[in-house]
Enzyme design. Structure first.
Site, PDB file in Angstrom:
ATOM      1  N   SER A  86       0.862  -1.188   0.000  1.00 54.94           N
ATOM      2  CA  SER A  86       0.000   0.000   0.000  1.00 54.94           C
ATOM      3  C   SER A  86       0.900   1.241   0.000  1.00 54.94           C
ATOM      4  O   SER A  86       2.075   1.160   0.385  1.00 54.94           O
ATOM      5  CB  SER A  86      -0.856   0.003   1.276  1.00 54.94           C
ATOM      6  OG  SER A  86      -1.421   1.288   1.501  1.00 54.94           O
ATOM      7  N   TYR A  98      -2.384  -1.303  10.345  1.00 53.13           N
ATOM      8  CA  TYR A  98      -2.312  -1.474   8.878  1.00 53.13           C
ATOM      9  C   TYR A  98      -0.981  -0.928   8.353  1.00 53.13           C
ATOM     10  O   TYR A  98      -0.283  -1.592   7.579  1.00 53.13           O
ATOM     11  CB  TYR A  98      -3.491  -0.748   8.245  1.00 53.13           C
ATOM     12  CG  TYR A  98      -3.624  -0.891   6.744  1.00 53.13           C
ATOM     13  CD1 TYR A  98      -4.226  -2.018   6.185  1.00 53.13           C
ATOM     14  CD2 TYR A  98      -3.179   0.105   5.880  1.00 53.13           C
ATOM     15  CE1 TYR A  98      -4.378  -2.144   4.810  1.00 53.13           C
ATOM     16  CE2 TYR A  98      -3.324  -0.004   4.502  1.00 53.13           C
ATOM     17  CZ  TYR A  98      -3.930  -1.137   3.971  1.00 53.13           C
ATOM     18  OH  TYR A  98      -4.083  -1.252   2.602  1.00 53.13           O
TER      19      TYR A  98
HETATM   20  P1  NAD Z   1     -11.257  -5.940  -0.582  1.00 57.33           P
HETATM   21  O1  NAD Z   1     -11.805  -5.807   0.790  1.00 57.33           O
HETATM   22  O2  NAD Z   1     -12.141  -5.724  -1.741  1.00 57.33           O
HETATM   23  O3  NAD Z   1     -10.575  -7.363  -0.785  1.00 57.33           O
HETATM   24  C1  NAD Z   1      -9.770  -7.947   0.199  1.00 57.33           C
HETATM   25  C2  NAD Z   1      -9.912  -9.442   0.055  1.00 57.33           C
HETATM   26  O4  NAD Z   1      -9.104 -10.094   1.053  1.00 57.33           O
HETATM   27  C3  NAD Z   1     -11.348  -9.904   0.284  1.00 57.33           C
HETATM   28  O5  NAD Z   1     -11.707 -10.794  -0.753  1.00 57.33           O
HETATM   29  C4  NAD Z   1     -11.285 -10.635   1.623  1.00 57.33           C
HETATM   30  O6  NAD Z   1     -12.208 -11.687   1.743  1.00 57.33           O
HETATM   31  C5  NAD Z   1      -9.857 -11.170   1.568  1.00 57.33           C
HETATM   32  N1  NAD Z   1      -9.377 -11.610   2.887  1.00 57.33           N
HETATM   33  C6  NAD Z   1      -9.341 -10.902   4.045  1.00 57.33           C
HETATM   34  N2  NAD Z   1      -8.913 -11.687   5.041  1.00 57.33           N
HETATM   35  C7  NAD Z   1      -8.658 -12.914   4.510  1.00 57.33           C
HETATM   36  C8  NAD Z   1      -8.192 -14.143   5.035  1.00 57.33           C
HETATM   37  N3  NAD Z   1      -7.879 -14.290   6.312  1.00 57.33           N
HETATM   38  N4  NAD Z   1      -8.053 -15.204   4.186  1.00 57.33           N
HETATM   39  C9  NAD Z   1      -8.370 -15.088   2.873  1.00 57.33           C
HETATM   40  N5  NAD Z   1      -8.802 -13.939   2.325  1.00 57.33           N
HETATM   41  C10 NAD Z   1      -8.961 -12.870   3.139  1.00 57.33           C
HETATM   42  O7  NAD Z   1     -10.015  -4.956  -0.655  1.00 57.33           O
HETATM   43  P2  NAD Z   1      -9.055  -4.534  -1.847  1.00 57.33           P
HETATM   44  O8  NAD Z   1      -9.083  -3.087  -1.926  1.00 57.33           O
HETATM   45  O9  NAD Z   1      -9.311  -5.332  -3.064  1.00 57.33           O
HETATM   46  O10 NAD Z   1      -7.662  -4.943  -1.180  1.00 57.33           O
HETATM   47  C11 NAD Z   1      -6.763  -5.887  -1.741  1.00 57.33           C
HETATM   48  C12 NAD Z   1      -5.371  -5.582  -1.219  1.00 57.33           C
HETATM   49  O11 NAD Z   1      -4.964  -4.298  -1.685  1.00 57.33           O
HETATM   50  C13 NAD Z   1      -5.263  -5.542   0.306  1.00 57.33           C
HETATM   51  O12 NAD Z   1      -4.047  -6.131   0.710  1.00 57.33           O
HETATM   52  C14 NAD Z   1      -5.270  -4.055   0.611  1.00 57.33           C
HETATM   53  O13 NAD Z   1      -4.622  -3.747   1.806  1.00 57.33           O
HETATM   54  C15 NAD Z   1      -4.511  -3.532  -0.599  1.00 57.33           C
HETATM   55  N6  NAD Z   1      -4.736  -2.102  -0.847  1.00 57.33           N
HETATM   56  C16 NAD Z   1      -5.967  -1.641  -1.250  1.00 57.33           C
HETATM   57  C17 NAD Z   1      -6.130  -0.285  -1.486  1.00 57.33           C
HETATM   58  C18 NAD Z   1      -7.429   0.302  -1.947  1.00 57.33           C
HETATM   59  O14 NAD Z   1      -7.558   1.531  -1.988  1.00 57.33           O
HETATM   60  N7  NAD Z   1      -8.440  -0.495  -2.292  1.00 57.33           N
HETATM   61  C19 NAD Z   1      -5.064   0.587  -1.308  1.00 57.33           C
HETATM   62  C20 NAD Z   1      -3.843   0.088  -0.900  1.00 57.33           C
HETATM   63  C21 NAD Z   1      -3.696  -1.261  -0.675  1.00 57.33           C
END
Ligand code: NAD
Length: 261
Positions: free
Chosen positions: A145, A158
């Site tokens: 991130s 986080y």
């Molecule tokens: P999201 O909430 O849509 O997806 C996250 C996924 O992780 C979900 O499918 C959830 O079920 C899964 N998950 C959580 N805990 C789990 C576990 N114990 N076992 C298996 N699966 C699990 O979020 P996203 O935005 O798609 O995030 C994906 C990644 O990108 C994450 O690591 C997040 O930190 C990172 N990220 C997202 C953003 C953003 O703005 N969306 C920004 C920076 C980083």
């Protein structure tokens, strides 16, 4: 499209929605076979798998908690059982819990660290063991991130986890650089996914977030997936240990954007 990705096999953790779902779809377009991991959303995972197949790839879905050793092993086993090998492992699953430090419980701290940091360790170890034991070229992509770099008050767990992912990525990239295994991170900025749904539904919060982005817009999951495809392909064959920020310039100190300071 990257020709070398055709018929490659990938595991994507947390692939039922958001960024993981977009990576699965992109890998499907590349003709890859994908193990789509989900934690609870079976319907979303099945839709993601159907989408991969519609794009020309192959897919299976596997329910597993990636904060456990057994969960990660089950994903590797599925890749071998269904597709015969593993080429790319994407540690994408993640979550966040908002709390000022004094209200952050140990339980919540441990939950965030166990998924966002320990999950990356366990997934990487599972994949690297397979790659080294089978003398197989390997590729790991960790979803970090912008908050591996930008402090984020009320999200200390986080930020700590993602900061840990940065040095973990760099360290194991160096550890396995001469074993034909590449390890990189992606640092998304603000991307339109379910993790942000509540925040972006609030107009004032949405506009505040946009004001932190020099490109003046929220990113799309497929823009992150494009970076994952490049890192997975041989087009990035001399790249290891980096974080590819896909953030519309969020890490460029946007407070200075009009020449202030
Ligand atoms: P999201 O909430 O849509 O997806 C996250 C996924 O992780 C979900 O499918 C959830 O079920 C899964 N998950 C959580 N805990 C789990 C576990 N114990 N076992 C298996 N699966 C699990 O979020 P996203 O935005 O798609 O995030 C994906 C990644 O990108 C994450 O690591 C997040 O930190 C990172 N990220 C997202 C953003 C953003 O703005 N969306 C920004 C920076 C980083």
């Amino acid at each position: 499209m990257y020709k070398d990705l055709e018929n490659k096999v990938a595991v994507i953790t947390g692939g039922s929605k958001g960024i993981g779902n977009a990576i699965a779809e992109r890998f499907g377009q590349e003709g890859m076979s994908v193990v789509i991991n989900y934690n609870s959303d079976e319907k979303g995972a099945q839709e993601a798998a159907d989408n991969v197949k519609a794009q020309g790839g192959q897919a299976v879905i596997v329910k597993a908690d990636i904060s456990t050793e057994e969960g990660n092993q089950a994903l590797l086993d599925a890749a071998i059982e269904h597709f015969g090998k593993l080429d790319v492992w994407v540690n994408n699953a993640g979550m966040e819990i908002k709390a000022p430090l004094t209200e952050m419980t140990l339980k919540d701290w441990n939950k965030v660290i166990s998924i966002d940091e320990t999950g990356v360790f366990l997934g990487s170890r599972t994949a690297v063991k397979y790659f080294t034991e089978n003398d197989h070229q390997g590729n790991i992509i960790n979803m970090s991130s912008v908050h591996q770099q930008i402090p984020w008050p009320t999200f200390a767990s986080y930020a700590a986890a993602k900061g840990g992912v940065k040095l973990f990525t760099e360290t194991i990239a160096m550890e396995y650089a001469n074993k034909n295994i590449r390890v990189n991170s992606i640092g998304p900025g603000a991307i339109n996914t379910p993790i942000n749904a509540k925040k972006f539904a609030d107009k004032a919060q949405y506009e505040k977030t946009v004001s932190l982005i020099p490109m003046d817009r929220i990113g799309k999951p497929e823009e992150v997936a494009a970076g994952a495809a490049w890192l997975a392909s041989d087009q990035s064959s001399y790249v290891t240990g980096i974080t590819l920020f896909i953030d519309g310039g969020m890490t460029l100190y946007p407070g200075f954007k009009n020449g202030e300071g």
